[in-house]
Design a protein around this motif. Structure first.
Motif, mmCIF file in Angstrom:
data_model
loop_
_atom_site.group_PDB
_atom_site.id
_atom_site.type_symbol
_atom_site.label_atom_id
_atom_site.label_comp_id
_atom_site.label_asym_id
_atom_site.label_seq_id
_atom_site.Cartn_x
_atom_site.Cartn_y
_atom_site.Cartn_z
ATOM 1 N N PRO A 273 0.800 -1.233 0.000
ATOM 2 C CA PRO A 273 0.000 0.000 0.000
ATOM 3 C C PRO A 273 0.828 1.276 0.000
ATOM 4 C CG PRO A 273 -0.178 -1.133 2.106
ATOM 5 C CD PRO A 273 0.537 -2.065 1.191
ATOM 6 N N ARG A 274 2.134 1.172 0.217
ATOM 7 C CA ARG A 274 2.969 2.371 0.092
ATOM 8 C C ARG A 274 2.995 2.872 -1.340
ATOM 9 N NH1 ARG A 274 8.595 0.568 2.365
ATOM 10 N NH2 ARG A 274 8.125 -1.060 0.829
ATOM 11 N N GLN A 275 2.682 1.994 -2.294
ATOM 12 C CA GLN A 275 2.644 2.381 -3.699
ATOM 13 C C GLN A 275 1.295 2.970 -4.098
ATOM 14 O OE1 GLN A 275 5.618 1.961 -5.075
ATOM 15 N NE2 GLN A 275 6.287 0.896 -3.230
ATOM 16 N N CYS A 276 0.338 2.965 -3.183
ATOM 17 C CA CYS A 276 -1.022 3.432 -3.478
ATOM 18 C C CYS A 276 -1.085 4.950 -3.333
ATOM 19 C CB CYS A 276 -2.014 2.755 -2.540
ATOM 20 S SG CYS A 276 -3.731 3.282 -2.756
ATOM 21 N N ILE A 277 -1.281 5.646 -4.447
ATOM 22 C CA ILE A 277 -1.395 7.099 -4.434
ATOM 23 C C ILE A 277 -2.876 7.433 -4.317
ATOM 24 C CG2 ILE A 277 -0.844 9.233 -5.627
ATOM 25 C CD1 ILE A 277 1.571 7.491 -4.806
ATOM 26 N N PHE A 278 -3.279 7.815 -3.113
ATOM 27 C CA PHE A 278 -4.698 8.016 -2.837
ATOM 28 C C PHE A 278 -4.878 9.236 -1.957
ATOM 29 C CE2 PHE A 278 -8.486 7.324 -0.195
ATOM 30 C CZ PHE A 278 -9.440 7.087 -1.177
ATOM 31 N N ASP A 279 -5.839 10.087 -2.348
ATOM 32 C CA ASP A 279 -6.138 11.303 -1.592
ATOM 33 C C ASP A 279 -7.648 11.347 -1.353
ATOM 34 O OD1 ASP A 279 -6.644 13.871 -0.631
ATOM 35 O OD2 ASP A 279 -5.083 14.788 -1.871
ATOM 36 N N PRO A 280 -8.093 11.187 -0.100
ATOM 37 C CA PRO A 280 -9.536 11.164 0.160
ATOM 38 C C PRO A 280 -10.226 12.483 -0.177
ATOM 39 C CG PRO A 280 -8.304 11.306 2.217
ATOM 40 C CD PRO A 280 -7.308 11.044 1.138
ATOM 41 N N ARG A 281 -9.466 13.554 -0.253
ATOM 42 C CA ARG A 281 -10.065 14.844 -0.599
ATOM 43 C C ARG A 281 -10.358 14.930 -2.092
ATOM 44 N NH1 ARG A 281 -5.128 17.610 2.571
ATOM 45 N NH2 ARG A 281 -4.171 16.159 1.091
ATOM 46 N N ARG A 282 -9.682 14.069 -2.852
ATOM 47 C CA ARG A 282 -9.839 14.078 -4.302
ATOM 48 C C ARG A 282 -10.565 12.833 -4.815
ATOM 49 N NH1 ARG A 282 -4.329 13.023 -6.473
ATOM 50 N NH2 ARG A 282 -4.962 10.913 -5.908
ATOM 51 N N ASP A 283 -10.332 11.687 -4.167
ATOM 52 C CA ASP A 283 -10.728 10.402 -4.735
ATOM 53 C C ASP A 283 -11.992 9.803 -4.130
ATOM 54 O OD1 ASP A 283 -8.485 10.552 -6.361
ATOM 55 O OD2 ASP A 283 -7.199 9.593 -4.858
ATOM 56 N N VAL A 284 -12.630 10.511 -3.199
ATOM 57 C CA VAL A 284 -13.898 10.064 -2.624
ATOM 58 C C VAL A 284 -14.925 11.174 -2.853
ATOM 59 C CG1 VAL A 284 -15.096 9.299 -0.535
ATOM 60 C CG2 VAL A 284 -12.675 8.751 -0.854
ATOM 61 N N ARG A 285 -16.128 10.788 -3.198
ATOM 62 C CA ARG A 285 -17.162 11.788 -3.493
ATOM 63 C C ARG A 285 -17.375 12.720 -2.310
ATOM 64 N NH1 ARG A 285 -22.661 12.804 -3.161
ATOM 65 N NH2 ARG A 285 -23.212 10.870 -2.076
ATOM 66 N N ARG A 286 -17.377 14.015 -2.595
ATOM 67 C CA ARG A 286 -17.598 15.025 -1.575
ATOM 68 C C ARG A 286 -19.098 15.175 -1.328
ATOM 69 N NH1 ARG A 286 -14.481 19.280 -0.270
ATOM 70 N NH2 ARG A 286 -12.852 17.719 -0.463
ATOM 71 N N CYS A 287 -19.485 15.216 -0.089
ATOM 72 C CA CYS A 287 -20.890 15.394 0.255
ATOM 73 C C CYS A 287 -21.390 16.756 -0.252
ATOM 74 C CB CYS A 287 -21.093 15.331 1.762
ATOM 75 S SG CYS A 287 -20.760 13.699 2.499
ATOM 76 N N ALA A 288 -22.600 16.762 -0.799
ATOM 77 C CA ALA A 288 -23.217 18.019 -1.210
ATOM 78 C C ALA A 288 -23.594 18.836 0.030
ATOM 79 C CB ALA A 288 -24.449 17.734 -2.064
ATOM 80 N N THR A 289 -23.846 20.092 -0.173
ATOM 81 C CA THR A 289 -24.250 20.959 0.931
ATOM 82 C C THR A 289 -25.464 20.376 1.648
ATOM 83 O OG1 THR A 289 -23.432 22.893 -0.266
ATOM 84 C CG2 THR A 289 -24.964 23.288 1.565
ATOM 85 N N GLY A 290 -25.341 20.218 2.935
ATOM 86 C CA GLY A 290 -26.437 19.663 3.730
ATOM 87 C C GLY A 290 -26.483 18.145 3.750
ATOM 88 N N GLU A 291 -25.595 17.498 2.979
ATOM 89 C CA GLU A 291 -25.575 16.029 2.937
ATOM 90 C C GLU A 291 -24.481 15.499 3.855
ATOM 91 O OE1 GLU A 291 -24.903 12.350 -0.276
ATOM 92 O OE2 GLU A 291 -24.344 14.409 -0.782
ATOM 93 N N ASP A 292 -24.744 14.382 4.502
ATOM 94 C CA ASP A 292 -23.715 13.720 5.311
ATOM 95 C C ASP A 292 -24.042 12.229 5.383
ATOM 96 O OD1 ASP A 292 -21.502 13.285 6.831
ATOM 97 O OD2 ASP A 292 -22.316 14.122 8.691
ATOM 98 N N SER A 293 -24.128 11.588 4.242
ATOM 99 C CA SER A 293 -24.488 10.173 4.180
ATOM 100 C C SER A 293 -23.246 9.307 4.239
ATOM 101 C CB SER A 293 -25.260 9.879 2.888
ATOM 102 O OG SER A 293 -24.376 9.885 1.768
ATOM 103 N N GLY A 294 -23.476 8.011 4.355
ATOM 104 C CA GLY A 294 -22.348 7.083 4.384
ATOM 105 C C GLY A 294 -21.652 6.938 3.058
ATOM 106 N N ALA A 295 -22.213 7.505 1.990
ATOM 107 C CA ALA A 295 -21.654 7.341 0.645
ATOM 108 C C ALA A 295 -20.748 8.493 0.236
ATOM 109 C CB ALA A 295 -22.794 7.202 -0.369
ATOM 110 N N CYS A 296 -20.464 9.418 1.151
ATOM 111 C CA CYS A 296 -19.645 10.577 0.795
ATOM 112 C C CYS A 296 -18.869 11.057 2.010
ATOM 113 C CB CYS A 296 -20.524 11.705 0.250
ATOM 114 S SG CYS A 296 -21.718 12.345 1.471
ATOM 115 N N LEU A 297 -17.951 11.998 1.780
ATOM 116 C CA LEU A 297 -17.174 12.610 2.863
ATOM 117 C C LEU A 297 -17.371 14.115 2.838
ATOM 118 C CD1 LEU A 297 -13.699 10.808 2.586
ATOM 119 C CD2 LEU A 297 -15.569 10.270 4.162
#
Length: 527
Positions: A273-297
């Protein structure tokens, strides 16, 4: 401010770490049915001394009991001896009526202090007895029910016993009892432990290099202070973020989507996993305004995760490996052996590692029972917190162990969110720096296994064939080129792999990925 909720209680921590959280460790894998060169199940040696006679013999210990335990299932009839060695070192030693000529000692978890009737201790003991071994165990000089957490460290004697002395004195005593029972010492003595038990094994190789011929040490805690700081950092990073196990599972799916195939095989595992280039701010769907579901951050949640990947500030006294690697987030089953359970709890209470860290700072680091771990300064305090390092951390000076003919196997799960595998890499690299890779691998092999959590569990192949490989190496001189691992679900093999010893990587060559011959060893790329 870092909030450490005192639930579960410090006593519950001891229970979690020394019974329930580790009772499911599949140490049947240590004595797997996989064939090796050594037939350790043959038991040609018979006991010559009646069990009850041990009560009256003088061995420098207070023998509380010596009783015959009748055969039960695969566990043979044996003499169980319990008592205390000076000072207050509790032990349990089991001598089977029919013996394979070998001694097996198993390690502790967390802050030790288990009761010998705990499920984890019983399973380790019974498994070894069923395979013909005499067994030994120690509580390391205290019991968690009356000295919970790290409170025992207020006593210098208890701290030293726990750090290294109790294991040494107990194995010496067990060998004495073997001579008294069978008329001969063990042909070979073996250690098996994970986490604290792994540290105990490596410490034996460092401080008492002739105690054991073979040492199996999984995920050893080689730098206690750094790990305790990481526990505080995890709580600090996630506290108030609103991260949930459902959100972590969403992140895990994103990580696998980005990085599963980087090792050349899309198989639900990331080999490094040291080779895994991953950024949760970029690579996970951002929650829409007012949203806070388990499917987003939310942005706060993405920043919290990135803080886990980065780790605390790497100033004086803070190694670079103190961080989490992508792939730890799996929380499909938030059990004691899931990677994410070391980061979050379903009820929002402090996680196990944070509670351990609070106790460590009070009794090991600052010797102040009133110390408030929420005040820990990650920039200035790491170097101040290292008062116990000299006693608690083994050093990479294993020359005497090598010269005595000892062999050691350590392994680590890449998804261990409790004890980062980078700690093991750092220690092995320092051993190699001392002796050279060729010389180090003559007595010490280290393996990294993808998808495996702390000691066991996770989503990877967590059944590890450690003991057959160790016996073959010690008794037949057959060094383990690759370490066999498996995962079986409902009786069906999900993974059947064999991983190369670090610093080599295991790479797929084509064909059925569950045939180990379809992989080969290549140099491991750097991070």
């Amino acid at each position: 401010m870092l909030e450490i909720k005192i639930w579960p209680s410090i006593l519950t921590i001891a229970v979690l770490l020394t019974s329930g959280a580790r009772a499911a460790v599949p140490y049947g894998g240590s004595f797997s049915s996989q064939a090796g060169e050594v037939d350790w199940r043959a038991t040609p040696v018979r006991a010559q001394t009646a069990c009850e006679d041990f009560r009256s013999k003088k061995f420098g210990a207070t023998l509380m009991s010596a009783k015959v335990v009748a055969q039960s299932g695969d566990v043979p009839e044996h003499c169980q001896i319990e008592g205390f060695l000076p000072t207050e070192i509790g032990f349990e030693i089991n001598l089977p009526l029919a013996w394979n000529g070998r001694l097996y000692m198993y390690g502790n978890g967390g802050y030790s202090g288990e009761d010998p009737v705990s499920p984890y201790i019983q399973s380790k003991r019974d498994n070894a007895l069923a395979n013909g071994f005499a067994t030994a165990w120690t509580d390391t000089g205290h019991r968690a029910f009356n000295q919970p957490g790290a409170t025992f460290a207020q006593s210098r004697v208890a701290l030293t016993n726990h750090a290294y002395l109790a294991v040494h004195l107990t194995v010496e005593f067990a060998k004495q009892l073997a001579v008294a029972s069978y008329g001969r010492a063990p042909n070979f003595s073996y250690w098996d432990g994970c986490s604290t038990g792994g540290r105990q094994g490596v410490m034996e190789a460092y401080r008492f290099p002739t105690d054991f011929n073979g040492i199996l040490a999984a995920a050893p805690t080689l730098d206690w202070t750094s790990i305790m700081i990481e526990g505080l950092w995890q709580q600090s990073a996630t506290q108030g973020s609103g991260l949930t196990v459902e959100k972590l599972q969403t992140v895990f799916k994103a990580v696998m989507s980005h990085c599963d195939a980087i090792d050349g095989l899309k198989d639900g595992l990331i080999d490094d996993p040291r080779q895994c280039i991953f950024d949760p701010r970029r690579d996970v769907r951002r929650c829409a305004t007012g949203e806070d579901s388990g499917a987003c951050l939310t942005r706060r949640q993405a920043d919290a995760l990135q803080s886990l990947y980065d780790g605390p500030p790497k100033g004086r006294g803070m190694p670079n490996w103190v961080r989490e690697y992508p792939g730890f987030e799996d929380s499909s089953a938030l059990t004691a052996n899931a990677p994410a359970q070391w980061i979050l709890t379903r009820d929002g209470s402090s996680n196990t590692l944070t509670l351990m860290a609070s106790s460590w700072m009070k009794y090991f680091a600052f010797n102040d029972p009133t110390y408030d771990a929420s005040k820990f300064d990650f920039a200035s305090d790491p170097s101040r917190a290292r008062a116990a390092d000299e006693e608690m951390n083994p050093k990479p000076d294993l020359k005497a162990f090598s010269e005595a003919g000892g062999k050691m196997i350590t392994w680590w799960g890449w998804s261990d969110a409790a004890l980062n595998p980078g700690m093991g890499i750092d220690f092995y690299d320092r051993v190699v720096a001392n002796y050279g890779l060729g010389n180090a691998q003559k007595f010490y092999r280290f393996y990294l296994i993808p998808g495996v959590s702390h000691c066991t569990g996770g989503y990877g192949p967590c059944d590890v064939d450690g003991m057959p490989a160790l016996l073959d190496w010690v008794e037949k001189g057959v060094a383990p080129q690759r370490l066999g691992v498996r995962r079986t679900v409902d009786g069906k093999a999900v993974y059947n792999r064999a991983y190369c010893a670090y610093p080599a990587a295991t790479r797929y060559t084509g064909g059925d990925p569950e045939v180990p011959a379809n992989f080969h060893c290549v140099p491991l790329p750097g991070p």
